[in-house]
Design an enzyme around this catalytic site. Structure first.
Site, PDB file in Angstrom:
ATOM      1  N   LEU A 105      53.243  51.041  86.706  1.00  0.00           N
ATOM      2  CA  LEU A 105      52.465  52.015  87.472  1.00  0.00           C
ATOM      3  C   LEU A 105      51.929  51.349  88.746  1.00  0.00           C
ATOM      4  O   LEU A 105      52.264  51.749  89.851  1.00  0.00           O
ATOM      5  CB  LEU A 105      51.333  52.580  86.604  1.00  0.00           C
ATOM      6  CG  LEU A 105      50.431  53.635  87.252  1.00  0.00           C
ATOM      7  CD1 LEU A 105      51.228  54.897  87.583  1.00  0.00           C
ATOM      8  CD2 LEU A 105      49.275  54.009  86.317  1.00  0.00           C
ATOM      9  N   SER A 106      51.129  50.278  88.574  1.00  0.00           N
ATOM     10  CA  SER A 106      50.437  49.674  89.721  1.00  0.00           C
ATOM     11  C   SER A 106      51.400  49.060  90.725  1.00  0.00           C
ATOM     12  O   SER A 106      52.500  48.609  90.393  1.00  0.00           O
ATOM     13  CB  SER A 106      49.507  48.558  89.233  1.00  0.00           C
ATOM     14  OG  SER A 106      48.503  49.093  88.416  1.00  0.00           O
ATOM     15  N   GLN A 132      27.233  31.112  73.887  1.00  0.00           N
ATOM     16  CA  GLN A 132      25.831  30.661  73.858  1.00  0.00           C
ATOM     17  C   GLN A 132      25.451  30.181  72.453  1.00  0.00           C
ATOM     18  O   GLN A 132      24.775  29.172  72.300  1.00  0.00           O
ATOM     19  CB  GLN A 132      24.916  31.819  74.297  1.00  0.00           C
ATOM     20  CG  GLN A 132      23.524  31.374  74.692  1.00  0.00           C
ATOM     21  CD  GLN A 132      23.521  30.518  75.953  1.00  0.00           C
ATOM     22  OE1 GLN A 132      24.439  30.589  76.761  1.00  0.00           O
ATOM     23  NE2 GLN A 132      22.515  29.690  76.100  1.00  0.00           N
ATOM     24  N   GLU A 176      43.852  48.897  82.885  1.00  0.00           N
ATOM     25  CA  GLU A 176      43.864  50.264  82.334  1.00  0.00           C
ATOM     26  C   GLU A 176      42.763  51.111  82.982  1.00  0.00           C
ATOM     27  O   GLU A 176      42.129  51.930  82.333  1.00  0.00           O
ATOM     28  CB  GLU A 176      43.667  50.210  80.808  1.00  0.00           C
ATOM     29  CG  GLU A 176      44.509  51.222  80.058  1.00  0.00           C
ATOM     30  CD  GLU A 176      45.879  50.689  79.692  1.00  0.00           C
ATOM     31  OE1 GLU A 176      46.261  49.611  80.171  1.00  0.00           O
ATOM     32  OE2 GLU A 176      46.587  51.391  78.935  1.00  0.00           O
ATOM     33  N   GLY A 223      27.267  23.783  73.533  1.00  0.00           N
ATOM     34  CA  GLY A 223      28.252  22.946  74.210  1.00  0.00           C
ATOM     35  C   GLY A 223      29.637  23.092  73.589  1.00  0.00           C
ATOM     36  O   GLY A 223      30.645  23.138  74.292  1.00  0.00           O
TER      37      GLY A 223
END
Lengths: 377, 266
Positions: free
Chosen positions: A121-122, A333, A360, A337
Site C-alpha cells: 500500500l505505502s 524500569q 497500520e 540495569g
C-alpha cells in the site's frame, strides 16, 4: 472463549509457541533470520487461515478467537505475529472482494500457508495519505493485461513473499483512481530495495518493492477498477485489530518478564516486588494490558456480529499500542540495569513496541479516524 | 491396515506431583494431566504407517486409540483424535482405580479383543508416570502376539513388520509376522502437532466408553485390592538446603578438599 474448540485452539497455539517459537525468538531476532520455517509450521497447523471461510480452506473462526491466537503468538515472538497479521491482511481483499473464481483459485494456497503474502500500500510519498499513491497500472490495448510501474515502500516480507497484494493507480482521480491487484512474486519486472535497517522486528524484513513494467493478468485485479481505496481502508480496519492484538501480546510478555524478575531480584534483603513503589508499577502494567485486551475484544465482537466496528478498531489500535509502549518501557524500569542490556528481552520488547504506534496507520491517524466518526452528522 | 494404539493420561510432569493421602496411589485428581509424551511417538508412528499404506482391497485403514483411566483420560483420547486417529475407546470404571501393570494389561487385552485384533498394536516404551515399561510385554503375552519392543524405526511390508532396535553396542533389525505388538521409543519420530482442522474434525470422531462389565472382566481381578504390590508409605523429598559459599582468599583449595573429605568424597 465461545466454544470448546476455540479453547483447544488457544491451547494448541500456546503449546506451539512454548515449544517452537519462544526458545528461538531472541537468537533469531539477533541474527535477523526470516522465520520461513515458523510460518510453514503455523500454516500446517491451520493458524494462518483462522478468520476466513471454511469453503476455501479457512478456519471459519470469529475475529474474537483469531485475535487471541495472534496475541499468544506475539507474546512468544512479535515478528511472527506481525507476519501473521500482515499475511491475513493480504488475503482479505481476495476473500471479501474477489470473484468466486478468484477465491477458488487463489485462496486455498494463501490460507494453507503454502504461499505467503506482502501488502503493498505505502509509498515513500504516500504513507498516511493513501490518495498520493503514484504507482500506476496501464491496461494493454485488448485490456487482457496491465503493466505496473512504480515503487512501494515499507513492505513486510518483501523478497520472501509469494504474492503481493498491491494498490496501484488505474486512473488519475486521487481516491477513486486506485485498484487492487494480487501480483505473483515471480512476475517479471519486480525487484527489491535494500532491507530497511530498522530499530526492531529484525525478523520481519521490510524493503521497497519496485515494479518496472511488470505485466499482470487482468484476472488478478480484485474488485472493480477504482475500488482500491475502499478495499484498502476496509482491510485496514481488520488489520488494525491484528496489530492491536499483537501489541497486547507483546505487552503481556513484558509484564510476565517484569513480574518474574521482580520476585527473584533481591535488594535490601527482600524481593523488589515487595516494595510498594515497584508493585504499584506492576499493577499499572497489568491494568494497561487487561484494558487493552478488553478494547480489542470489544471491537472484534462488534465485527463478528456484523456491526460497524471501524471506530472501535481505531480505538483498539490506539489503546493497545500505546499500552504496549508504556508497559515495555516500564518493564525495562523494573529490570533496572539488566533491562537495558541485550541479555534480557525487555529492551527488544520496547524496540518492537515502538513501531506498533506507527504502522497500520499512525496513532495520529487513528485519532483522526475516531474524531471523524465521532463528529460525523 | 488396522492399528490399535494404547495411550495413557498421566499427571503433567511439570506439576507438583504427589500421592493420594488416602490410599498411597498416584494423585491424579489434584494435578493437571495430559497425554503421556511417550505415547505421542506411538500415535505418530501409527499415523505415518496408515498414511503410507494402501490396502490391497482398497479398504480404509483405521487407527483406534485405547485408554484405560478416569473421566479426565478422555482428554488423552481427544488429543490423539486431534492428531489424526480415527476412533477412540475409553475404558472407565471406578473399580480400575489403583490397578497395577498386570491388571492394566488384562483390561487392555480384553478391550483389544472386543475392538477386534488389529494388524498392529502400538504402544509407547513406558508411561511417564509409572515408568515400568512392562505393559507392552504383558499385553503381547495376553493377546498371544509376537512382541517387538523398543523400536526406533518401524515399517510394514505385506504381512511382516520390521523394526530397528538401537542398543548401546549394536542396532538390531527384527521382523515379526502380523498381527504383532510393537512398542516405540522417543527416537522414532517427531510427533506432529494437531492442526486446527484436526481439532474441528476430532469432534465428529466416534469415542466409545466401556466398563469392566462391557469387557467381561471380573472387578476382583483389577484395582488396588488385586495389585501385586502396595505402597506402604510415602514421604516428600526434603527441600534442598542452601549450599555453602567459600570465598577464595588463598586457601580455597584447602577448604574444598576439607569439604570433600568431610562428605566422604575423598
Amino acid at each position: 472463549m465461545p466454544t470448546d474448540e476455540s479453547q483447544d485452539l488457544i491451547d494448541l497455539t500456546r503449546q506451539i509457541c512454548a515449544a517452537q517459537l519462544a526458545p528461538i525468538a531472541s537468537a533469531a531476532e539477533e541474527a535477523a533470520q526470516f522465520p520461513g520455517d515458523t510460518f510453514a509450521l503455523l500454516g500446517r497447523s491451520g493458524l494462518l487461515s483462522l478468520p476466513y471461510a471454511e469453503e476455501h480452506g479457512g478456519g471459519g473462526q470469529p475475529y474474537e478467537v483469531y485475535l487471541q491466537v495472534v496475541e499468544e503468538i506475539a507474546s512468544a515472538w512479535m515478528s511472527v505475529a506481525v507476519g501473521v497479521s500482515v499475511h491475513s491482511l493480504t488475503c482479505f481483499p481476495v476473500a471479501e472482494y474477489g470473484s468466486d473464481q478468484q477465491r477458488a483459485e487463489l485462496l486455498p494456497a494463501m490460507l494453507s500457508g503454502q504461499t505467503l503474502g506482502g501488502y503493498c500500500l505505502s509509498e515513500t510519498q504516500a504513507g498516511s495519505d493513501v490518495s498520493a499513491i503514484s504507482t500506476r497500472a496501464t491496461a494493454s490495448q485488448d485490456r487482457s493485461t496491465y503493466s505496473v510501474t512504480g515503487s512501494k515502500a515499507w513492505i513486510s516480507h518483501a523478497g520472501h513473499a509469494d504474492f503481493y497484494t498491491a494498490f496501484v493507480r488505474t486512473d488519475d482521480h486521487p481516491s477513486k483512481g486506485l485498484s487492487c491487484f494480487v501480483i505473483p512474486a515471480d512476475t517479471g519486472g519486480i525487484s527489491f530495495g535494500t532491507p530497511e535497517r530498522k530499530m526492531g522486528l529484525a525478523c520481519d524484513p521490510v524493503s521497497q518493492v519496485h515494479f518496472d513494467r511488470a505485466v499482470v493478468d487482468s484476472g488478478r485485479m480484485i474488485g472493480a477498477p477504482g475500488l482500491g481505496m475502499s478495499i484498502a481502508l476496509h482491510a485496514l480496519d481488520s488489520g488494525r485489530l491484528g496489530v492491536a492484538a499483537a501489541a497486547t501480546g507483546l505487552a503481556q510478555a513484558a509484564l510476565d518478564l517484569a513480574v518474574s524478575y521482580s520476585k527473584e531480584r533481591e535488594q535490601f534483603g527482600k524481593a523488589i516486588s515487595e516494595f510498594q513503589g515497584l508493585s504499584f508499577l506492576l499493577a499499572d502494567m497489568e491494568a494497561a494490558v487487561t484494558s487493552a485486551r478488553a478494547t480489542y475484544l470489544h471491537a472484534a465482537r462488534l465485527k463478528d456480529a456484523d456491526r460497524p466496528f471501524s471506530k472501535q478498531a481505531a480505538v483498539a489500535k490506539l489503546i493497545c499500542t500505546d499500552a504496549a509502549m508504556r508497559v515495555t518501557t516500564d518493564a525495562i524500569q523494573v529490570l533496572g540495569g539488566a533491562g537495558y542490556t541485550r541479555d534480557f528481552p525487555a529492551e527488544r520488547y520496547m524496540r518492537e513496541a515502538k513501531v506498533t504506534q506507527i504502522f497500520e496507520g499512525t496513532n495520529q491517524i487513528q485519532r483522526l479516524v475516531i474524531a471523524r466518526q465521532l463528529l460525523r452528522g | 491396515m488396522n492399528i490399535v494404539i494404547c495411550i495413557k493420561y498421566v499427571p503433567d510432569a511439570q506439576a507438583d506431583l504427589t500421592f493420594s493421602e488416602s490410599d498411597n496411589t498416584t494423585d491424579r485428581l489434584g494435578v493437571e494431566g495430559l497425554l503421556s509424551e511417550l505415547d505421542e511417538y506411538a500415535i505418530e508412528a501409527g499415523l505415518k504407517l496408515v498414511e503410507g499404506a494402501v490396502g490391497p482391497d482398497g479398504a480404509a485403514s483405521t487407527v483406534t486409540v485405547l485408554t484405560v483411566g478416569p473421566d479426565r483420560a478422555a482428554d488423552a483420547i481427544k488429543k490423539a483424535l486431534q492428531m489424526g486417529a480415527n476412533a477412540g475407546v475409553h475404558v472407565n470404571d471406578e473399580a480400575i482405580h489403583g490397578s497395577d501393570a498386570v491388571a492394566t494389561s488384562l483390561i487392555l487385552a480384553q478391550a483389544i479383543k472386543k475392538i477386534g485384533i488389529p494388524d498392529l498394536v502400538l504402544t509407547g516404551m513406558a508411561s511417564t508416570d509409572g515408568a515400568m515399561g512392562v505393559v507392552p510385554a504383558m499385553l503381547a503375552e495376553r493377546l498371544g502376539l509376537p512382541q517387538v519392543t523398543l523400536a526406533s524405526e518401524v515399517t510394514v511390508e505385506g504381512e511382516t513388520v520390521t523394526i530397528r532396535r538401537d542398543g548401546d553396542l549394536a542396532s538390531e533389525t527384527i521382523t515379526a509376522s502380523l498381527p504383532a505388538l510393537v512398542s516405540v521409543t522417543d527416537q522414532i519420530n517427531e510427533p506432529r502437532y494437531p492442526s486446527f482442522k484436526g481439532i474441528m474434525a476430532a469432534k465428529k470422531k466416534p469415542v466409545e466408553t466401556w466398563s469392566l462389565a462391557d469387557l467381561g472382566v471380573d472387578a476382583a481381578l483389577v484395582g488396588l485390592g488385586a495389585a501385586w504390590t502396595t505402597v506402604e508409605s510415602f514421604a516428600k523429598r526434603p527441600p534442598r538446603v542452601k549450599g555453602q559459599i567459600v570465598t577464595d582468599e588463598g586457601e580455597g583449595g584447602t577448604r574444598l578438599a576439607e569439604f570433600l573429605t568431610a562428605q566422604k568424597f575423598a
